[in-house]
Scaffold this motif. Sequence first.
Motif, PDB file in Angstrom:
ATOM      1  N   ARG A 206      66.223  53.421  51.025  1.00  0.00           N
ATOM      2  CA  ARG A 206      65.010  53.188  51.802  1.00  0.00           C
ATOM      3  C   ARG A 206      63.950  52.372  51.082  1.00  0.00           C
ATOM      4  O   ARG A 206      62.975  51.966  51.686  1.00  0.00           O
ATOM      5  N   VAL A 207      64.101  52.166  49.797  1.00  0.00           N
ATOM      6  CA  VAL A 207      63.058  51.516  49.006  1.00  0.00           C
ATOM      7  C   VAL A 207      63.451  50.063  48.723  1.00  0.00           C
ATOM      8  O   VAL A 207      64.511  49.813  48.157  1.00  0.00           O
ATOM      9  N   PRO A 208      62.590  49.091  49.089  1.00  0.00           N
ATOM     10  CA  PRO A 208      62.904  47.694  48.782  1.00  0.00           C
ATOM     11  C   PRO A 208      62.798  47.423  47.275  1.00  0.00           C
ATOM     12  O   PRO A 208      61.831  47.828  46.635  1.00  0.00           O
ATOM     13  N   VAL A 209      63.807  46.775  46.730  1.00  0.00           N
ATOM     14  CA  VAL A 209      63.791  46.378  45.322  1.00  0.00           C
ATOM     15  C   VAL A 209      64.140  44.895  45.226  1.00  0.00           C
ATOM     16  O   VAL A 209      64.803  44.345  46.096  1.00  0.00           O
ATOM     17  N   LYS A 210      63.670  44.289  44.145  1.00  0.00           N
ATOM     18  CA  LYS A 210      63.901  42.859  43.921  1.00  0.00           C
ATOM     19  C   LYS A 210      64.357  42.676  42.482  1.00  0.00           C
ATOM     20  O   LYS A 210      63.697  43.123  41.546  1.00  0.00           O
ATOM     21  N   PHE A 211      65.497  42.043  42.305  1.00  0.00           N
ATOM     22  CA  PHE A 211      66.016  41.729  40.984  1.00  0.00           C
ATOM     23  C   PHE A 211      65.655  40.281  40.678  1.00  0.00           C
ATOM     24  O   PHE A 211      65.838  39.402  41.514  1.00  0.00           O
ATOM     25  N   TYR A 212      65.167  40.028  39.484  1.00  0.00           N
ATOM     26  CA  TYR A 212      64.731  38.678  39.147  1.00  0.00           C
ATOM     27  C   TYR A 212      64.860  38.453  37.648  1.00  0.00           C
ATOM     28  O   TYR A 212      65.148  39.368  36.882  1.00  0.00           O
ATOM     29  N   GLU A 213      64.662  37.209  37.249  1.00  0.00           N
ATOM     30  CA  GLU A 213      64.620  36.852  35.841  1.00  0.00           C
ATOM     31  C   GLU A 213      63.454  35.913  35.627  1.00  0.00           C
ATOM     32  O   GLU A 213      62.952  35.299  36.566  1.00  0.00           O
TER      33      GLU A 213
END
Length: 126
Positions: A21-28
């Motif tokens: 349910r929780v939006p997450v964003k993977f980035y560098e």
Amino acid sequence: MMIQVQLFKYKPPRVNTGDLRVPVKFYEYKPNDGPEPGEQIEKVLFECLAKVENVWMKDLEQAKTNGTVEDITITIRDPLDDYIPSNKHYVSVDARGYRDKDFNIKNNFPDPQNSSFIKVIAGITS
């Protein structure tokens, strides 16, 4: 002669899609090619919904000895070849208490209870 029959009771999976349910964003972070030295640009690699958990209290002491201030465990659907988490990547969580924090990915592994999901352990270093 008596035959012994064992009945196995169904155990539902610990994580299902309704828990994500929780939006997450993977980035560098990429170095900026501009005139300002040290500036960095965020490059988004993957976005999805996840189940976010704090680490257990027993693991908190171990996290402190490893130099992390806060650790979280994130469970996401296995993105297969679309994205492979790396310890060079960061994750941000769009939920109260986690916003404006950059968690560095420390480890990732398949969820042993369900092969459709992977677990990502991330932390904030001191």
